[in-house]
Motif scaffolding. Structure first.
Motif, PDB file in Angstrom:
ATOM      1  N   LEU A 287       0.840  -1.212   0.000  1.00  0.00           N
ATOM      2  CA  LEU A 287       0.000   0.000   0.000  1.00  0.00           C
ATOM      3  C   LEU A 287       0.866   1.249   0.000  1.00  0.00           C
ATOM      4  N   GLU A 288       1.997   1.212   0.758  1.00  0.00           N
ATOM      5  CA  GLU A 288       2.896   2.371   0.777  1.00  0.00           C
ATOM      6  C   GLU A 288       3.516   2.602  -0.599  1.00  0.00           C
ATOM      7  N   TRP A 289       3.933   1.505  -1.276  1.00  0.00           N
ATOM      8  CA  TRP A 289       4.500   1.645  -2.631  1.00  0.00           C
ATOM      9  C   TRP A 289       3.473   2.227  -3.606  1.00  0.00           C
ATOM     10  N   ILE A 290       2.207   1.773  -3.503  1.00  0.00           N
ATOM     11  CA  ILE A 290       1.151   2.319  -4.378  1.00  0.00           C
ATOM     12  C   ILE A 290       0.951   3.796  -4.092  1.00  0.00           C
ATOM     13  N   ARG A 291       0.994   4.161  -2.812  1.00  0.00           N
ATOM     14  CA  ARG A 291       0.793   5.572  -2.434  1.00  0.00           C
ATOM     15  C   ARG A 291       1.897   6.462  -2.993  1.00  0.00           C
ATOM     16  N   ARG A 292       3.183   5.969  -3.004  1.00  0.00           N
ATOM     17  CA  ARG A 292       4.294   6.753  -3.526  1.00  0.00           C
ATOM     18  C   ARG A 292       4.310   6.795  -5.054  1.00  0.00           C
ATOM     19  N   THR A 293       3.841   5.749  -5.708  1.00  0.00           N
ATOM     20  CA  THR A 293       3.972   5.623  -7.161  1.00  0.00           C
ATOM     21  C   THR A 293       2.929   6.436  -7.907  1.00  0.00           C
ATOM     22  N   ILE A 294       1.686   6.530  -7.383  1.00  0.00           N
ATOM     23  CA  ILE A 294       0.608   7.220  -8.113  1.00  0.00           C
ATOM     24  C   ILE A 294       0.961   8.684  -8.388  1.00  0.00           C
ATOM     25  N   PRO A 295       1.487   9.491  -7.424  1.00  0.00           N
ATOM     26  CA  PRO A 295       1.846  10.889  -7.748  1.00  0.00           C
ATOM     27  C   PRO A 295       2.944  10.967  -8.820  1.00  0.00           C
ATOM     28  N   TRP A 296       3.861  10.062  -8.815  1.00  0.00           N
ATOM     29  CA  TRP A 296       4.932  10.062  -9.835  1.00  0.00           C
ATOM     30  C   TRP A 296       4.368   9.840 -11.228  1.00  0.00           C
ATOM     31  N   LEU A 297       3.351   8.949 -11.344  1.00  0.00           N
ATOM     32  CA  LEU A 297       2.727   8.676 -12.651  1.00  0.00           C
ATOM     33  C   LEU A 297       1.847   9.825 -13.111  1.00  0.00           C
ATOM     34  N   GLU A 298       1.317  10.595 -12.195  1.00  0.00           N
ATOM     35  CA  GLU A 298       0.423  11.707 -12.546  1.00  0.00           C
ATOM     36  C   GLU A 298       1.168  12.991 -12.872  1.00  0.00           C
ATOM     37  N   ASN A 299       2.489  13.032 -12.638  1.00  0.00           N
ATOM     38  CA  ASN A 299       3.280  14.232 -12.906  1.00  0.00           C
ATOM     39  C   ASN A 299       3.534  14.356 -14.400  1.00  0.00           C
ATOM     40  N   PHE A 353      -8.119 -15.308  10.999  1.00  0.00           N
ATOM     41  CA  PHE A 353      -7.286 -14.105  11.050  1.00  0.00           C
ATOM     42  C   PHE A 353      -8.041 -12.917  10.485  1.00  0.00           C
ATOM     43  N   MET A 354      -8.009 -11.793  11.228  1.00  0.00           N
ATOM     44  CA  MET A 354      -8.665 -10.570  10.789  1.00  0.00           C
ATOM     45  C   MET A 354      -7.589  -9.499  10.664  1.00  0.00           C
ATOM     46  N   PRO A 355      -7.223  -9.055   9.402  1.00  0.00           N
ATOM     47  CA  PRO A 355      -6.172  -8.035   9.221  1.00  0.00           C
ATOM     48  C   PRO A 355      -6.557  -6.721   9.853  1.00  0.00           C
ATOM     49  N   SER A 356      -5.541  -5.839   9.960  1.00  0.00           N
ATOM     50  CA  SER A 356      -5.767  -4.510  10.513  1.00  0.00           C
ATOM     51  C   SER A 356      -6.674  -3.719   9.581  1.00  0.00           C
ATOM     52  N   GLU A 357      -7.189  -2.613  10.121  1.00  0.00           N
ATOM     53  CA  GLU A 357      -8.116  -1.792   9.344  1.00  0.00           C
ATOM     54  C   GLU A 357      -7.399  -1.202   8.122  1.00  0.00           C
ATOM     55  N   GLY A 358      -8.061  -1.324   6.952  1.00  0.00           N
ATOM     56  CA  GLY A 358      -7.513  -0.787   5.715  1.00  0.00           C
ATOM     57  C   GLY A 358      -6.550  -1.719   5.023  1.00  0.00           C
ATOM     58  N   LYS A 359      -6.322  -2.915   5.564  1.00  0.00           N
ATOM     59  CA  LYS A 359      -5.373  -3.846   4.969  1.00  0.00           C
ATOM     60  C   LYS A 359      -6.034  -5.141   4.527  1.00  0.00           C
ATOM     61  N   MET A 360      -7.362  -5.059   4.367  1.00  0.00           N
ATOM     62  CA  MET A 360      -8.060  -6.213   3.839  1.00  0.00           C
ATOM     63  C   MET A 360      -7.691  -6.413   2.380  1.00  0.00           C
ATOM     64  N   VAL A 361      -7.926  -7.596   1.882  1.00  0.00           N
ATOM     65  CA  VAL A 361      -7.622  -7.878   0.484  1.00  0.00           C
ATOM     66  C   VAL A 361      -8.402  -6.958  -0.436  1.00  0.00           C
ATOM     67  N   SER A 362      -9.594  -6.631  -0.070  1.00  0.00           N
ATOM     68  CA  SER A 362     -10.415  -5.717  -0.891  1.00  0.00           C
ATOM     69  C   SER A 362      -9.808  -4.320  -0.905  1.00  0.00           C
ATOM     70  N   ASP A 363      -9.284  -3.860   0.245  1.00  0.00           N
ATOM     71  CA  ASP A 363      -8.641  -2.544   0.293  1.00  0.00           C
ATOM     72  C   ASP A 363      -7.447  -2.490  -0.658  1.00  0.00           C
ATOM     73  N   ILE A 364      -6.651  -3.569  -0.698  1.00  0.00           N
ATOM     74  CA  ILE A 364      -5.470  -3.612  -1.573  1.00  0.00           C
ATOM     75  C   ILE A 364      -5.899  -3.609  -3.032  1.00  0.00           C
ATOM     76  N   ASN A 365      -7.010  -4.325  -3.363  1.00  0.00           N
ATOM     77  CA  ASN A 365      -7.477  -4.347  -4.756  1.00  0.00           C
ATOM     78  C   ASN A 365      -7.936  -2.971  -5.201  1.00  0.00           C
ATOM     79  N   ASN A 366      -8.573  -2.213  -4.331  1.00  0.00           N
ATOM     80  CA  ASN A 366      -9.024  -0.864  -4.677  1.00  0.00           C
ATOM     81  C   ASN A 366      -7.813   0.056  -4.938  1.00  0.00           C
ATOM     82  N   ALA A 367      -6.792  -0.028  -4.085  1.00  0.00           N
ATOM     83  CA  ALA A 367      -5.593   0.806  -4.284  1.00  0.00           C
ATOM     84  C   ALA A 367      -4.887   0.430  -5.588  1.00  0.00           C
ATOM     85  N   TRP A 368      -4.829  -0.823  -5.898  1.00  0.00           N
ATOM     86  CA  TRP A 368      -4.188  -1.291  -7.141  1.00  0.00           C
ATOM     87  C   TRP A 368      -4.917  -0.744  -8.370  1.00  0.00           C
TER      88      TRP A 368
END
Length: 914
Positions: A287-299, A353-368
């Motif tokens: 998720l951190e890599w996706i967060r850093r990469t999107i602004p670079w692609l939009e520049n 197992f219940m992942p932390s908030e915002g780290k569900m598999v669905s959350d990762i698919n939305n960020a991707w």
């Protein structure tokens, strides 16, 4: 034979019969069993806080025996008797034996009385029964008996080790490697097995026993020396010791099994927890890599340089090729790990197992999905921007390329045009510089087109609003300014080169003229100096006069030579004037000659100084030659008198020797008077020697005033003295021969007359033919032509001559005569030898036999003579002469001091050595 067990006991009791028999045969085993069994017992008794020191004594009361059974069995025995009477001790031992029997062990021939009485053999048998029941019976490997099981366990554990081959419980353990292998197999950190050596059993055994006692809690049951020193160690002692290793390692194995079970459960739980942590970390990182990469692609901010845009395109390609694919795999792996974790939790009865908030598999698919949306159009924008900059970069690169080529060509050109190398150059170098400059001017004109192209490209970049136009304009202006400066410097250098060329051509002509005139003049001066310094050797007045005339002619040429010198120096001065007037920096000297004005002046001064020296030398030599001529005349006058005088005297002596007037004594007196007159002439010879010495000191080698040299005079004088002396000696010898041999004066005259008659050249000698004629005149027939060449008779001629004179010439007699006249056996007879022989034959002479006969008379008819007889009969000097030379007599009739007069007499006539 006694037995501790019945024949019906279990398999582990079968070796008992061997034990009993062996104990009877080898008492050394008893010592090993005592130590081993005592240590084994103490290893258990120490758990109860006690121990034994003597195995047959300490078990006699039965108390420690019962305590030992309680410790090893873990059961309580009947209460022991505490009394100290024999009956109490027997009771306690029986309780112990009953307990052993209750465990299925049948004891045969072992009674409580033997134990109480301290029977060592029975006590050891009882302890071995206990060891078999409680330490070895439970060992079983693959359904084998206890002993076989223990042996099989040892074989398996030591199989990987070199030099270890366990086949029994006695000699297989003697080298100690078996014990070390068991320890290393289970606790490798305790022993460095690689350093052990099979040929060092004491070290191996002590190492194993010490490590077992220190780290494995196994007491030292045997001494290494006992095992090594015994041909076959006690089997029961070894089994007891090895069983302790078995129990020590088997106990550790049980604990390990229990620990493994716990670890397995914990490992499952830890693995699940690790999977949860890995999911959380992987999800966070993605998720951190996706967060850093999107602004670079939009520049979409454009770059000014092609390189920067290409770097952006390369970064994007790296993103697609290198960075994104691993993230895609991480995303896929994240989903797989999540599903796997849930399955493992379900199978191990653990909650989901219940992942932390915002780290569900669905959350990762939305960020991707947002990442992929930003990628769209980025690559197309990059390509369009690159095409836009490509045109500008092409023009800029073309400008830089042409500018760099031009700048590289102009580098150093200004310095080259400003250098003043022509100021020190020669004429040939100036011409070469002009040619080189013309080539440069042609090259300069060819580069004019490139300068115009550079200016045109700079103008186009300005029109297209290139981002780096200021630097392009500055560079273009610098190139144009430099170009104008190069043109001005080129023209200025051409003018300087042409001006220098004209000046150097003038100087070159003057140099050439100087060289043409200086060379012959220099040669003339060198020749003159050589002639003036040349040493001369003359022997006559005429020669020195010729040299003087030549020298006067040379002096007459000096004024003209001085004029030529002034003219040559004038040429050089003209060159110097040009150099000073036009400030020409001469690079070197005259290329056509190495002769300098200083050399010419120096040699001219030498010539002028040498002329008077030559005058003086010629005058001195003229004076010397006059003196030499005086010496020649003086020597010649004397030599012309002395030479003929010597020759006349020689002829007179020859006539005197031929003419035989008067007796030999009259001839001798006449010759001695003649010799005295010759000696009185010696002062004139000495005076001539003095004159000759002066001639030699003056180095005079010839004399036209006389044909006589001093050597001729000396040889003639020496011959004159020799001749007169020899002639006097011949007369003296003739007198001696006449008196000694009894030859009459008439015979001597006859021999001499014949000799002189044939000495036709009056030389005092006879040639071969003259000698032959002389012999014939004396009555000898000489027919051998060989005498014509030698002047002597060979043996046959001499023999014929003797026969003709009446001698009996038998072979023996002729051999005797030849030994007299030819003692050296040369085969020839000289005239003197012939005269001596004739004198001997015609005169009364003494012989060796006559002398011996005389000595025999003096000796009183004895074969020897004494010293007293010699001194009594002979004069003193002659007596001493004989005594000094006579050898001692050695005959059978010899007496002390006897001398041999016979050998002495023979030696007097040359027939032996004195």
């Amino acid at each position: 034979m006694d037995h501790y067990d019945s024949p019906q006991t279990n398999d582990y009791m079968q070796p008992e019969e061997d034990w009993d028999r062996d104990m009877l045969l080898d008492p050394a085993w008893e010592k090993q069993q005592r130590k081993t069994f005592t240590a084994w017992c103490n290893s258990h008794l120490r758990k109860a806080g006690t121990q034994i020191d003597n195995i047959e004594e300490d078990f006699r009361d039965g108390l420690k025996l019962m305590l030992l059974l309680e410790v090893i069995s873990g059961e309580r025995l009947a209460k022991p008797e505490r009394g100290k009477m024999r009956v109490h001790k027997i009771s306690n031992v029986n309780k112990a034996l009953d307990f052993i029997a209750s465990k299925g062990v049948k004891l045969v021939s072992i009674g409580a009385e033997e134990i109480v009485d301290g029977n060592a053999k029975m006590t050891l048998g009882m302890i071995w029964t206990i060891i078999l029941r409680f330490a070895i019976q439970d060992i079983s490997v693959e359904e084998t008996s206890a002993k076989e099981g223990l042996l099989l366990w040892c074989q398996r554990k030591t199989a990987p080790y070199k030099n270890v081959n366990i086949q029994n419980f006695h000699i297989s353990w003697k080298d100690g490697l078996g014990f070390c292998a068991l320890i290393h197999r289970h606790r490798p950190e305790l022993i460095d097995y690689g350093k052990l050596r099979k040929d060092d059993p004491l070290t191996n055994l002590n190492t194993a026993f010490d490590v077992a006692e220190k780290y494995l809690d196994i007491p030292k049951m045997l001494d290494a020396e006992d095992i090594v020193g015994t041909a076959r160690p006690d089997e029961k002692a070894i089994m007891t010791y090895v069983s302790s290793f078995y129990h020590a390692f088997s106990g550790a194995q049980k604990a390990e099994t229990a620990a493994n079970r716990i670890c397995k459960v914990l490992a499952v739980n830890q693995e699940n927890e690790q999977l949860m942590e890995d999911y959380e970390k992987l999800a966070s990182d993605l998720l951190e890599w996706i967060r850093r990469t999107i602004p670079w692609l939009e520049n979409r901010a454009p770059e000014n340089t092609m390189q920067a845009m290409q770097q952006k395109l390369e970064d994007f390609r790296d993103y697609r090729r290198l960075h994104k694919p691993p993230k895609v795999q991480e995303k896929c792996q994240l989903e797989i790990n999540f599903n796997t974790l849930q399955t493992k939790l379900r199978l191990s009865n653990r909650p989901a197992f219940m992942p932390s908030e915002g780290k569900m598999v669905s959350d990762i698919n939305n960020a991707w999905g947002g990442l992929e949306q930003a990628e769209k159009g980025y690559e197309e924008w990059l390509l369009n921007e690159i095409r836009r900059l490509e045109r500008l970069d092409h023009l800029a690169e073309k400008f830089r390329q042409k500018a760099s080529i031009h700048e590289s060509w102009t580098d150093g050109k200004e310095v080259m045009l400003q250098q003043k190398d022509y100021e020190t150059a020669t004429l040939s170098e100036i011409k070469a510089l002009l040619k080189k400059h013309e080539a440069f001017e042609s090259d300069l004109a060819a580069h004019q087109d490139r300068v115009e192209q550079i200016a045109a490209i700079a103008q186009e970049l300005n029109e297209l609003d290139y981002y780096d136009s200021p630097s392009v304009n500055a560079r273009c202006q610098k190139i144009c300014d430099q170009w104008d400066n190069l043109g001005a410097l080129t023209q200025k250098r051409r003018e300087a080169l042409e001006r220098t060329e004209k000046l150097l051509e003038t100087i070159d002509q003057l140099y050439l003229e100087y060289a043409k005139r200086a060379a012959p003049f220099n040669n003339w001066m060198e020749g003159a100096m050589e002639d003036l310094q040349d040493t001369f050797i003359v022997h006559t007045i005429e020669e020195i006069q010729g040299l003087t005339t030549a020298h006067e002619q040379f002096k007459a040429t000096l004024p003209d030579a001085d004029k030529e010198r002034q003219a040559i120096l004038g040429i050089h001065n003209e060159v110097s004037k040009i150099v000073q007037t036009y400030h020409v920096n001469m690079a070197g000297t005259n290329p056509y000659t190495t002769i300098t004005p200083q050399e010419i002046n120096g040699k001219w001064d030498n010539v002028r100084q040498l002329v008077p020296r030559r005058d003086q030398a010629l005058m001195e030599e003229h004076t010397r030659q006059q003196q030499n001529e005086r010496l020649r005349k003086q020597f010649g006058a004397q030599a012309n008198v002395i030479g003929p005088w010597i020759q006349t005297k020689m002829e007179e002596i020859g006539r005197i020797s031929i003419e035989m007037h008067g007796t030999l004594e009259d001839q001798l007196n006449h010759l001695r008077q003649y010799e005295k007159s010759i000696i009185n002439y010696k002062p004139k010879i000495d005076q001539l020697e003095g004159d000759h010495q002066q001639i030699q000191e003056a180095l005079i080698f010839d004399n036209k005033h006389t044909n006589y040299t001093m050597e001729h005079i000396r040889v003639g004088w020496e011959q004159l003295l020799t001749t007169i002396a020899r002639t006097i000696n011949e007369v003296e010898n003739q007198i001696l021969t006449r008196d000694a041999k009894g030859i009459s004066q008439e015979q001597m005259n006859e021999f001499r007359a014949s000799f002189n008659h044939f000495d036709r050249d009056h030389s005092g000698t006879l040639g071969p033919e003259e000698f032959k004629a002389c012999l014939i005149s004396l009555g000898y027939d000489i027919g051998n032509d060989a005498q014509k060449k030698t002047g002597m008779m060979d043996s046959e001629d001499f023999r014929a001559c003797l026969i003709s004179m009446g001698y009996n010439m038998g072979e023996a007699e002729f051999a005797r005569i030849m030994s007299i006249v030819d003692p050296n056996r040369l085969g020839v007879v000289t005239f003197q030898a012939f005269i001596d022989f004739m004198s001997r034959e015609t005169a009364d002479t003494d012989t060796a036999d006559q002398v011996m006969a005389s000595f025999k008379i003096l000796a009183g008819d004895k074969n020897y003579i004494t010293v007293d007889e010699l001194r009594r009969e002979l004069p003193p000097d002659q007596a001493e002469y004989c005594i000094a030379r006579m050898a001692p007599y050695s005959g059978p009739d010899a007496v002390p001091g006897a001398l041999d007069y016979m050998s002495f007499s023979t030696a007097l006539y040359g027939e032996s050595d004195l």
